[in-house]
Scaffold this motif. Structure first.
Motif, mmCIF file in Angstrom:
data_model
loop_
_atom_site.group_PDB
_atom_site.id
_atom_site.type_symbol
_atom_site.label_atom_id
_atom_site.label_comp_id
_atom_site.label_asym_id
_atom_site.label_seq_id
_atom_site.Cartn_x
_atom_site.Cartn_y
_atom_site.Cartn_z
ATOM 1 N N ALA A 39 0.870 -1.173 0.000
ATOM 2 C CA ALA A 39 0.000 0.000 0.000
ATOM 3 C C ALA A 39 0.908 1.224 0.000
ATOM 4 O O ALA A 39 1.736 1.393 0.898
ATOM 5 C CB ALA A 39 -0.892 -0.003 1.240
ATOM 6 N N ASP A 40 0.779 2.047 -1.010
ATOM 7 C CA ASP A 40 1.630 3.230 -1.168
ATOM 8 C C ASP A 40 1.185 4.303 -0.185
ATOM 9 O O ASP A 40 0.213 5.018 -0.420
ATOM 10 C CB ASP A 40 1.540 3.733 -2.609
ATOM 11 N N THR A 41 1.884 4.421 0.937
ATOM 12 C CA THR A 41 1.487 5.375 1.975
ATOM 13 C C THR A 41 1.661 6.818 1.523
ATOM 14 O O THR A 41 0.972 7.699 2.022
ATOM 15 C CB THR A 41 2.269 5.136 3.281
ATOM 16 N N GLN A 58 3.295 -0.806 8.833
ATOM 17 C CA GLN A 58 3.643 -2.042 9.532
ATOM 18 C C GLN A 58 2.920 -3.249 8.939
ATOM 19 O O GLN A 58 3.046 -4.360 9.443
ATOM 20 C CB GLN A 58 3.308 -1.917 11.022
ATOM 21 N N GLY A 59 2.163 -3.022 7.873
ATOM 22 C CA GLY A 59 1.439 -4.114 7.231
ATOM 23 C C GLY A 59 0.192 -4.530 7.981
ATOM 24 O O GLY A 59 -0.347 -5.606 7.750
ATOM 25 N N GLN A 60 -0.258 -3.673 8.885
ATOM 26 C CA GLN A 60 -1.456 -3.966 9.672
ATOM 27 C C GLN A 60 -2.630 -3.215 9.066
ATOM 28 O O GLN A 60 -2.779 -2.018 9.277
ATOM 29 C CB GLN A 60 -1.239 -3.551 11.126
ATOM 30 N N GLN A 97 6.752 3.036 0.611
ATOM 31 C CA GLN A 97 7.062 3.339 -0.778
ATOM 32 C C GLN A 97 7.261 2.016 -1.509
ATOM 33 O O GLN A 97 8.202 1.275 -1.203
ATOM 34 C CB GLN A 97 8.310 4.198 -0.875
ATOM 35 N N PRO A 98 6.396 1.700 -2.457
ATOM 36 C CA PRO A 98 6.423 0.376 -3.081
ATOM 37 C C PRO A 98 7.781 -0.043 -3.630
ATOM 38 O O PRO A 98 8.236 -1.159 -3.345
ATOM 39 C CB PRO A 98 5.386 0.492 -4.202
#
Length: 153
Positions: A39-41, A58-60, A97-98
């Motif tokens: 997910a591109d923050t 954090q992938g949550q 950042q992907p």
């Protein structure tokens, strides 16, 4: 030659075309297949609070049903295809950042090949490559196979 193949995916048709190529190569070499959804923050930070962006990094994705479902569907597609071919698959969901996370994952997991779609879900097809794909090419020393998708007419 290839023991571990990474497929970054956003669930788009272009990503699915990359999955087909990755599975074909993995079958030939008996390689494991790794799927990553990032997910591109930077792209989503404007509409979210700091706490939510930190959780995504954090992938949550709890509490963010649509994002979690998108991630699970995208990497699940890769896992299903790999398992149907008798291959071992791994899934990772992350935020940030992907291109950096893809390059870091490739390095940290001794990835031998990255198979990525030429452009993502954004709907805007660039003259050459999507920005994430182009940045992945510049960010890693791992061989990268870029796959395009031509829709059926």
């Amino acid at each position: 030659m290839y023991e571990r193949i990474l497929v970054p995916t956003d669930g788009s048709k272009v990503a699915e075309a990359a999955v087909e190529h990755a599975i074909d190569i993995a079958e030939r070499y008996g390689a494991d297949v790794h799927a990553i959804f990032v997910a591109d923050t930077d792209a989503i930070a404007y509409g979210l609070g700091t706490e939510q962006v930190d959780r995504i990094r954090q992938g949550q994705f709890e509490g963010m049903t649509e994002l979690r479902e998108d991630a699970e569907e995208a990497t699940g597609y890769v896992t299903d295809a790999a398992e149907a071919a008798g291959l071992t698959a791994y899934e990772r969901h992350a935020g940030g950042q992907p291109h950096r996370l893809i390059a870091d994952y490739a390095e940290d997991n001794d990835i031998d090949l990255v198979v990525i779609g030429s452009h993502g879900r954004s709907g805007v097809r660039r003259a050459l490559l999507g920005s994430v794909t182009e940045r992945v090419l510049r960010s890693t020393h791992v061989p990268v196979l870029v796959v395009d998708y031509e829709p059926d007419d």
